[in-house]
Design a protein around this motif. Sequence first.
Motif, short mmCIF file in Angstrom:
data_model
loop_
_atom_site.label_atom_id
_atom_site.label_comp_id
_atom_site.label_asym_id
_atom_site.label_seq_id
_atom_site.Cartn_x
_atom_site.Cartn_y
_atom_site.Cartn_z
N PHE A 52 0.86 -1.18 0.00
CA PHE A 52 0.00 0.00 0.00
C PHE A 52 0.89 1.23 0.00
CE2 PHE A 52 -2.38 -3.29 2.30
CZ PHE A 52 -3.47 -3.40 1.45
N THR A 54 1.67 5.33 -0.21
CA THR A 54 1.05 6.59 0.20
C THR A 54 0.98 7.54 -0.99
OG1 THR A 54 3.20 7.42 0.89
CG2 THR A 54 1.85 6.38 2.57
N PRO A 81 -2.17 10.31 8.19
CA PRO A 81 -3.07 10.43 7.05
C PRO A 81 -4.22 11.40 7.34
CG PRO A 81 -2.63 8.12 7.60
CD PRO A 81 -2.10 8.95 8.72
N GLU A 83 -6.87 11.35 4.91
CA GLU A 83 -7.94 10.80 4.10
C GLU A 83 -7.97 9.29 4.26
OE1 GLU A 83 -5.48 10.45 -0.11
OE2 GLU A 83 -6.77 12.19 0.25
N THR A 84 -9.00 8.66 3.73
CA THR A 84 -9.13 7.21 3.86
C THR A 84 -7.88 6.52 3.34
OG1 THR A 84 -11.53 7.32 3.62
CG2 THR A 84 -10.48 5.20 3.18
N THR A 85 -7.27 5.70 4.19
CA THR A 85 -6.04 5.00 3.87
C THR A 85 -6.11 3.59 4.45
OG1 THR A 85 -4.79 7.07 3.99
CG2 THR A 85 -3.52 5.03 4.02
N GLY A 118 -6.49 0.77 8.99
CA GLY A 118 -6.20 1.97 8.22
C GLY A 118 -6.55 3.23 8.97
N TYR A 185 -12.43 4.41 -1.98
CA TYR A 185 -10.99 4.21 -1.86
C TYR A 185 -10.63 2.85 -2.43
CZ TYR A 185 -6.33 3.44 -0.02
OH TYR A 185 -5.00 3.16 0.09
#
Length: 326
Positions: A52, A54, A81, A83-85, A118, A185
């Motif tokens: 994953f 960034t 983060p 935002e959705t991660t 996440g 996402y």
Amino acid sequence: YNRPAVAILNPAGSAIVSSGGTGVGASGSSAIVLDGKGYVYQTGQVGMGAFFATPGSAYPNYLGGNYDAYAIKISLSGSGPTETTVFNTVNAATQWPGDYPGIASGTIAPGEIVTIYGAFLGPATGIAAPAGAPTPTLLGGTRVLFDGTPAPLLWVGSDQINAVAPFEIEAPLTEITIQTNQTTYGPWEMFVVPTQPGIFTIDGSGTGQAAVINQDGTPNSASNPAAKGSVISIYATGAGLMDTPMTDGALVSTSPPFAKPQSAVLVEIGAVPALLQYAGVAPGLVAGALQVNVTVPENAASGDAVPLRLAIGESWDFVGATVAIK
């Protein structure tokens, strides 16, 4: 164990400014380095299912092979983060991403209960699925889809989602997306394998005291060990497809007949095979949860933490769960 090495050079590239000392990959360097300015540098290797990147990464996509090497720079003063991660997707019982031809590279089986870790995955205050009803596919404004099929959701929070992989997913790969706050996402990919067994543990870590019920209906523990020759019930997931079709998110009936795994089931207690009494869906729990009843061997080891292992088909769970035996 070979790993890429880190050494920080000056702007001209003519001298090492900072390194890890005695080194891992080469003399005078190491797989992790602190530069004294609030940054950490690290290297390693990662499989496709756990890759994953960034936003803004030089190489945002997996480049192929069993592993890719990576180099990362971490700011110790950063806010994380915004935002959705997604950080990782693991078997909810073992807390491992699984294995594919013997390597850790992120695998998933149909009907496996998984945990997605996440940031900004769902509401700040976690929400559990209501008890006594079919498991919802929309919870706290969040949905998780496997190849476009909504997954049953057991828990949704900002940093964690517990979901059940749909029984419809097929090899070789499944694409996963998260829909939250009217945004999507993903997708990210994971290998699909027939089975990915994992035994649940009491503290949820994947190691230590397993979720086991003794023959008298009481929880197994160091203070309440199982007698040799008695029957214990083990709770697990990752059995894959069953001998009758399963409905995603359905609660299993408490009345027989009960669906059983298509693949063979084997249990070892202290490396001694245990006589299998029952292996199938767990009555009253969501489809994807497995109950395995075995007789504790008379020649099994005694102790507070005897290793407990589960194999389904060609896959074994990761070593870590234990059971208390008199």
